[in-house]
Design an enzyme around this catalytic site. Structure first.
Site, PDB file in Angstrom:
ATOM      1  CD  GLU A   1      -2.730   0.939   2.653  1.00  0.00           C
ATOM      2  OE1 GLU A   1      -2.437   0.051   3.481  1.00  0.00           O
ATOM      3  OE2 GLU A   1      -3.693   1.712   2.799  1.00  0.00           O
TER       4      GLU A   1
ATOM      5  CE  LYS B   1      -7.194   1.263   3.379  1.00  0.00           C
ATOM      6  NZ  LYS B   1      -5.982   1.623   4.172  1.00  0.00           N
TER       7      LYS B   1
ATOM      8  CB  CYS C   1      -4.732  -1.988   3.634  1.00  0.00           C
ATOM      9  SG  CYS C   1      -3.975  -2.245   5.269  1.00  0.00           S
TER      10      CYS C   1
END
Lengths: 571, 571
Positions: free
Chosen positions: A44, A116, A152
């Protein structure tokens, strides 16, 4: 059956160093290409480092990140890696706001981008301060294999983006992560990734970074899991590592695109042609997670080493009291930087015992550290006499003269000063602000006292196993702890026994439990009262304490945000 | 036409002090009742104080808040105030999570409850870390008047809860707030509240708290506005105040309930009977917002006074150098606590000029402060000789011996130490960590150097207007600033002129502008480079600096979160 050789680059990035991280990504993509991989996955925000905090809302930085990711695509192609599809995390922004993003770089171009979706905003995380959630999912077809991505926190949610990818139909999911180390957390990762892989009906490649960044340390522990829950490979913790694995993919059931729940699924076709059949390499190794103390020790070593190096220091200095805390910090520093980069200073006062001075000297000798003695009696004397100090004021002046001495040596010789306080001390305020609390970094700030002893014993035992001299003098481990600020002083004069104290602190600080809960645990009411009051009153000291590596569920620092001015008292 | 007498209690709450705040609410509700008011509105989270930070996620505290709000309803009735409907902010929690809530207390019961919808998560605010947003709107009918409520950030949003209340039909909106002071921010409040009142088609009562809480200070500035934009009354800043106003309400057009957009509107009927017609009191006064310097000065005085008192201190000590920064901090402290609670210490070194010592003594005399001289030559001498310190290391030891002296006096006599650094210094790192940076609180931490001078001149002029002796010696204002750590040293040896420096810092720190932007503003590239590098490199010092009152758009502290380990360089 389509095949792919998949690489996961578990690297150590630097926050803010776009150029350096881009170089790192080129270097590791080249390694992936050399190993014959068809794709490589980075962690990430690999391009920017993680976490970049308020740099996320600085336009010049966002724009530089966007520019660099495009240039990186070209650089990879120029470096002959254009055929390796690279998943690279970076910082993006659009009219809605900044985005925690990842791009797929292929043949000189950014061919897919995804933001994300789940933005953690608890503990040390402030992602809703910075980012807007994304709702699109880019599924990339590479050599006929459909590859989805989640970033994540997105894999920590049931029924989230992973479920949507599963519904749309994917053969593989890759996941760039920046997941900080926490004691016992690795026990959660494998079952979580397995559950998510099952939810999607596709294997999942989990890639995490390694290295220290201020309070955080990342442990890697990258892994690949099948929907059946089989762990195919797992990378070692706390080291950079290229994980390479050959996988076969049965044909995908469906290939939906368009809206699925709250997500917009887009298909990006890079290549349909399967890779020519090849003989898969033998299954890669599955690294065993480190045993408890080893894991903590490497976390502390990594956190310190990266703080020192990434901030341009080459050496550290610290006060060696002969006690357990400074001994363990010195041993961590020697493991991180080499004994020759450690400058230990014995700072005896009139109350220091002989064994303290001997134990400090012996520690330095065992570590191969530099060592000097600077008695503080003359300094203390001037302050005490001129100002007429007595009692606690006199005790504190001793600690502060040590602080001024260490800072003077730091200014003169350029060493970074380490504070040697442990979490227990910091919790109850058993330290002198501007005294033993001085320093640029505090390696064991998040280590409870009982764990400090445990780590010392473990480190010595490891040395013995390897036929080396145990670094920490036995006497420093076994003697009763004392601040030695007045004659015959012992920690237990002011504090409950450490075993009991650490138990209460664990429940109050990490568990956030109130008085009644603690009483129900069986702790004596009077001790709870005393300990909680000490913790509450020491908030102002903690606020000025140097940063240190987080290893527990809740560290002092960004992780635990309490007011200084706070009239709430449990009980 | 229905009438109501409305009271707004602009009070100073204490974070965590549920019992004390409950007492305060009883006391001010009684005042409201005595003034004949039918309802009283308290600020956001008045029961718990604001912000309570991580206390929000501690179950024992949440439960205590929930219990106390119920008890408070009974206490108000017992105190004979049951007929006054009281809007009181508190902390709630349900199965979804903690809530930033407000309740209506009436005749001994909690008759309505509402949760904040828009949760600020920028700047100093972390509300999405703690709270889940509410989507219900409780409209209370009191004496036939329909009263809706919105909490703080909810009035900063177009088309939000206020619009929904307008659609549902309300005669009045009340709004509990906890809106921290910022320079020039009050200019925004009135037009904002007016816009929102117009959107709802109902007058809006805006109630804000006053007082200091760690880095924040709240200025009150409560006000009442009509949909036509008329300002009916406005409370003075930085003082507790009960604002009372009589209002007439024309009949409501509609009284919808049920779902409106994302909101669930509920009607709570307390009483239909209009209050017996009475002769309204004369229109209450409209306080003029304070002029710029006065406003900042009162913010700093309030912030310091509350930090000192709410943390149980009675006196402060600080080093008086004869320079402008310590003079202004001492004058703020004298205004906050009285000169007799100020303990000034002159700490001359061999490099201190005579005028420094004279100016410090003169300042103390004018403030009626306690004063002593503690030369640091003997202390410095021991460190410098024993450790062989030269150059910067020698300069820093002087600052640190001053720090140890002040802390010693603090420990011996119980004074809170104040750090005297200004925002400019803190930005570029022109201070000595553990030296002049020691202290529990830093009153002018967020005041740029040029504003420090401006405040000094303003404060002196105010004194002259009142026929008092100007507190700050003219010489401290007019002489060129110097740290006096080596012979003939001037700030301008190391720093650009302060006017230029503050201009650049304003753009870089508060404006978050990058290099190209600054260049486009016309600043010289070489100066930009130098200043930005100094700011970036000083992050580690700021992290250990004491808290101080925020007065600008972006203060160092919770407001600006940058990594220490940060390789990003503008330019």
């Amino acid at each position: 059956m389509p095949q792919l050789r998949i690489a996961a680059a578990q690297v150590n990035t630097r926050v803010g160093d776009l150029a350096g991280n881009a170089d790192l990504i080129v270097e590791w993509t080249r390694k992936a290409a050399e190993s014959g991989a068809h794709l490589v996955v980075f962690p990430e925000m690999a391009l920017t480092g993680y976490p970049v905090e308020d740099l996320s809302i600085r336009e010049s930085f966002t724009q530089a990140s966007q520019r660099t990711i495009r240039e990186l695509a070209e650089r990879l192609a120029d470096a002959g890696c254009g055929e390796v599809a690279a998943w690279v995390g970076y910082l993006d922004a659009d009219e809605v706001g900044p985005r925690n993003a990842a791009a797929v770089l292929y043949r000189g171009e950014v061919v897919a981008t995804q933001f994300k979706h789940h933005l953690p905003n608890y503990g040390v995380f402030d992602e809703r301060r910075y980012y807007k959630p994304g709702t699109s999912l880019d599924i990339v077809r590479l050599h006929g294999v459909e590859i989805g991505m989640v970033i994540c926190e997105d894999i920590w949610q049931d029924g989230g983006p992973v479920a949507a990818l599963g519904q749309a139909g994917v053969d593989l999911i890759v996941s760039p992560n920046a997941s900080p180390y926490e004691r016992n957390k690795d026990d959660q990762r494998l079952p979580l990734v397995a559950r998510r892989s099952k939810e999607a009906g596709a294997p999942l490649v989990y890639v995490n970074l390694i290295g220290g960044q201020d309070e955080l340390v990342f442990d890697g522990d990258s892994l690949v899991v099948t929907p059946e829950g089989a762990l195919l490979t797992r990378a070692p913790q706390f080291v950079e590592h290229l994980m390479v694995i050959d996988m076969d993919f049965p044909a995908t059931a469906g290939r939906t695109e368009g809206t699925i729940g709250e997500f917009e699924v887009r298909r990006v076709a890079l290549s349909d042609e399967p890779v020519p059949a090849y003989r898969p390499a033998p299954a890669p190794p599955v690294a065993e997670p480190l045993p408890e103390e080893a894991e903590v020790w490497f976390a502390l070593v990594t956190g310190l080493r990266d703080y020192v190096h990434k901030n341009g220091f080459r050496s550290i200095t610290l006060g060696l009291s002969g006690g357990i805390d400074s001994a363990v910090v010195a041993a961590i520093a020697a493991d991180a930087l080499g004994g020759g980069s450690v400058y230990g200073v014995s700072l005896p006062s009139n109350y220091s015992s002989d064994h303290s001075k001997d134990d400090a000297a012996e520690l330095a000798r065992r570590l191969g550290a530099n060592y000097q003695v600077q008695p503080i009696a003359d300094m203390v004397d001037v302050f005490v006499k001129q100002l007429g100090l007595t009692g606690l004021a006199e005790e504190n002046v001793q600690a502060r003269c040590r602080g001024v001495t260490l800072m003077g040596l730091s200014n003169q010789f350029g060493h970074l000063v380490l504070a040697t306080g442990n979490k227990t001390e910091l919790a109850v305020g058993y330290s002198t602000i501007y005294g033993d609390a001085v320093g640029g970094f505090a390696p064991i700030k998040d280590v409870p006292k009982t764990l400090v002893w445990q780590l010392a014993r473990w480190r010595n035992a490891e040395a013995e196993k390897r036929g080396e001299i145990p670094p920490i003098p036995e006497n420093s481990i076994s003697k009763p702890p004392s601040a030695e600020l007045r004659p015959g002083q012992l920690d237990t004069d002011s504090l409950p026994p450490y075993e009991l104290l650490d138990d209460i602190l664990d429940d109050y600080v990490e568990g956030d439990r109130g008085y009644d809960d603690l009483l129900a645990q069986g702790f004596p009411g009077e001790v709870i009262d005393r300990v909680l009051r000490m913790v509450d009153m020491a908030e102002y000291k903690r606020r000025q304490y140097p940063p240190g590596t987080k290893i527990t569920l809740k560290a002092f620092g960004r992780d635990r945000r309490l007011p200084i001015t706070n009239a709430w008292r449990e009980g």
